[in-house]
Write a protein that holds these residues in place. Structure first.
Motif, PDB file in Angstrom:
ATOM      1  N   ARG A  58     -28.601  -2.125  30.794  1.00 47.41           N
ATOM      2  CA  ARG A  58     -29.285  -1.786  32.046  1.00 47.41           C
ATOM      3  C   ARG A  58     -29.702  -0.321  31.975  1.00 47.41           C
ATOM      4  NH1 ARG A  58     -30.414  -4.133  36.549  1.00 47.41           N
ATOM      5  NH2 ARG A  58     -31.072  -2.633  38.124  1.00 47.41           N
TER       6      ARG A  58
ATOM      7  N   VAL B  25     -39.230   0.101  26.107  1.00 49.82           N
ATOM      8  CA  VAL B  25     -40.021   0.673  27.198  1.00 49.82           C
ATOM      9  C   VAL B  25     -41.449   0.960  26.714  1.00 49.82           C
ATOM     10  CG1 VAL B  25     -40.227   2.629  28.787  1.00 49.82           C
ATOM     11  CG2 VAL B  25     -37.988   1.583  28.395  1.00 49.82           C
ATOM     12  N   ALA B  28     -43.547  -2.049  26.939  1.00 54.35           N
ATOM     13  CA  ALA B  28     -44.043  -2.285  28.300  1.00 54.35           C
ATOM     14  C   ALA B  28     -45.332  -1.500  28.536  1.00 54.35           C
ATOM     15  CB  ALA B  28     -42.976  -1.903  29.326  1.00 54.35           C
ATOM     16  N   LEU B  59     -38.337   3.231  37.076  1.00 49.68           N
ATOM     17  CA  LEU B  59     -38.287   2.187  36.046  1.00 49.68           C
ATOM     18  C   LEU B  59     -36.885   1.596  36.074  1.00 49.68           C
ATOM     19  CD1 LEU B  59     -39.614   0.859  33.468  1.00 49.68           C
ATOM     20  CD2 LEU B  59     -38.439   2.629  32.162  1.00 49.68           C
ATOM     21  N   CYS B  61     -34.634  -1.493  34.226  1.00 49.36           N
ATOM     22  CA  CYS B  61     -34.672  -2.399  33.071  1.00 49.36           C
ATOM     23  C   CYS B  61     -33.357  -3.152  32.940  1.00 49.36           C
ATOM     24  CB  CYS B  61     -34.843  -1.616  31.768  1.00 49.36           C
ATOM     25  SG  CYS B  61     -36.051  -0.285  31.798  1.00 49.36           S
ATOM     26  N   GLU B  62     -33.478  -4.415  32.574  1.00 49.60           N
ATOM     27  CA  GLU B  62     -32.318  -5.183  32.136  1.00 49.60           C
ATOM     28  C   GLU B  62     -32.605  -5.702  30.738  1.00 49.60           C
ATOM     29  OE1 GLU B  62     -30.570  -8.090  34.824  1.00 49.60           O
ATOM     30  OE2 GLU B  62     -31.502  -6.999  36.474  1.00 49.60           O
ATOM     31  N   PHE B  63     -31.649  -5.480  29.858  1.00 47.50           N
ATOM     32  CA  PHE B  63     -31.792  -5.915  28.469  1.00 47.50           C
ATOM     33  C   PHE B  63     -30.789  -7.037  28.238  1.00 47.50           C
ATOM     34  CE2 PHE B  63     -32.646  -1.346  28.806  1.00 47.50           C
ATOM     35  CZ  PHE B  63     -33.982  -1.320  28.427  1.00 47.50           C
ATOM     36  N   ALA B 102     -35.728  -8.884  27.690  1.00 49.94           N
ATOM     37  CA  ALA B 102     -35.703  -7.771  28.643  1.00 49.94           C
ATOM     38  C   ALA B 102     -36.609  -8.049  29.821  1.00 49.94           C
ATOM     39  CB  ALA B 102     -36.145  -6.474  27.955  1.00 49.94           C
ATOM     40  N   THR B 103     -36.243  -7.502  30.969  1.00 49.38           N
ATOM     41  CA  THR B 103     -37.093  -7.525  32.162  1.00 49.38           C
ATOM     42  C   THR B 103     -37.165  -6.101  32.695  1.00 49.38           C
ATOM     43  OG1 THR B 103     -36.267  -9.736  32.683  1.00 49.38           O
ATOM     44  CG2 THR B 103     -37.449  -8.584  34.416  1.00 49.38           C
ATOM     45  N   LEU B 104     -38.377  -5.626  32.922  1.00 47.53           N
ATOM     46  CA  LEU B 104     -38.568  -4.251  33.392  1.00 47.53           C
ATOM     47  C   LEU B 104     -39.409  -4.270  34.657  1.00 47.53           C
ATOM     48  CD1 LEU B 104     -38.837  -4.334  30.034  1.00 47.53           C
ATOM     49  CD2 LEU B 104     -38.988  -1.883  30.350  1.00 47.53           C
ATOM     50  N   HIS B 106     -41.495  -1.501  37.019  1.00 45.99           N
ATOM     51  CA  HIS B 106     -42.070  -0.187  36.738  1.00 45.99           C
ATOM     52  C   HIS B 106     -42.952   0.210  37.923  1.00 45.99           C
ATOM     53  CE1 HIS B 106     -45.584   1.651  34.142  1.00 45.99           C
ATOM     54  NE2 HIS B 106     -44.990   2.578  34.830  1.00 45.99           N
TER      55      HIS B 106
END
Lengths: 142, 142, 142, 142
Positions: A58, B25, B28, B59, B61-63, B102-104, B106
């Motif tokens: 995260r 990132v 993205a 920003l 993010c989850e990885f 991943a979900t970002l 932004h």
């Protein structure tokens, strides 16, 4: 807390003349490598020797002022939480003129790199992180 | 929504053999450049010609799964919110095997690059973002 | 010969607004990865599966025109020499307007990545390189 | 001559676990920025203030030993030739164990960044480069 000092390099700005967000995230990782230098063998020893890594799960960032070529950056780095296998690091990035440029909170998970699966945090890593632990209360007023 | 396809390159892995967070990132941002290609002149025309940019202010993010050299990546990119001067983009990155990596989310702000200050969003940019707008409700069930 | 097409990305210019030399060298490696895609499993299969790599031992570059954000780049890539364990690749980079931006000649050596020592070139790699071999004479008149 | 010291960072290795050639070329540019720090305002002052830059027109590299994560690098940097508008810099990169990893020779040309055309070398830059000039004879025996 450690303070990692860094100049913005010539090739680190984007077509708008500013440092774009992914490069700023990279600065945070550089600061993290500095923090882990306090473990015997440093981060290279953990990754290559002991095959233990700390991938991010995260990341939350706020960007508050632009960085340009020639700026100096001071990355204050501390530990905000330590769990069984995970920890939260906070990076507060100030420019040389004192302006806050970015604040990042980064959750990492201790990972066995051969299995690419989470594992217990080595005790020396835990001790190091505890040295830099500052709870939310302690961080108040910053 | 657009889908931006990308292979992990040879030099994009770290010493653990994985793609580290700053590189993700950067992916993205590549997807965002593709999205803005829908504006006349593309992102280069905005930045260099019209001197309007969209720096990140936030920003998150989850990885969720590692990326390695040789992986193909599919970055689903859509707009989750449009404000007066800002907008939220979401990037969902899947590997070729379908696993979510991943979900970002932004938040960018329309910025006059000569003044480096926020400004109104040009109408053609707004129209483009509206084309890719998917509200939280619309995104349910993904 | 293959032609690898590539746009200059937002974050790939420097503080002078141009693409600096190390980034151009990286473009050459991207073209090389494309060339090696002709081997079964591609470059990832060689590196990660067969543990055979091709580090550079020599690189000679001439830079003749600037690259800027928004430029498209066409990298003509061919093999100029094949030895027992080494080979020379040439990359000729043209901008979308036809102007020659850079020419690079790159000597690589087949390397056993577990020993990090040179080794014989696999026969399928040799066959691939032969397919793209253009001697100096053949290249005359370009 | 200056000596620029640098550690190989976590994200600077490739899928073979080595530092690939473009990253090594980037190290040379970092050393060059250090060299130009001797001018009032440094390289940022030249680029952003005076709008004078030094793009590469030629680069010749020999890579003789691998660099890995955790290696320390010492980049000896000097000036091998000064012309009217151009100069040659040499970078000799040694690992912490004393092994020579790479030698680069880099020809740069003084450039008016507003016109992107060559121009005369400012006198303070010339004086700085002369301070670090070591002719081929002087370099013998290294």
């Amino acid at each position: 807390m450690i303070v990692f000092e860094r100049a913005v390099r010539f090739d680190e700005v984007d077509a708008a003349g500013l440092v774009f967000f992914a490069t700023i995230v990279g600065y945070a990782h550089e600061a993290m490598e500095q923090l882990f230098a306090g473990v015997d063998g440093g981060y290279p020893g953990l990754i290559l020797g002991r095959r233990v890594g700390f991938p991010a799960v995260r990341l939350d960032c706020e960007f508050s002022a632009p960085l340009r070529y020639g700026d100096r950056l001071f990355v204050e780095t501390w530990v905000a939480r330590i769990g069984g296998r995970s920890a939260d690091l906070v990076y507060r990035m100030r420019r040389g003129d004192g302006v806050l440029a970015a604040t990042l909170r980064h959750t990492l998970v201790t990972t066995d790199l051969d299995r690419v699966a989470s594992c217990d945090m080595p005790s020396d890593v835990r001790r190091l992180l505890e040295t830099h632990l500052e709870t939310a209360e302690g961080a108040t007023g910053r």
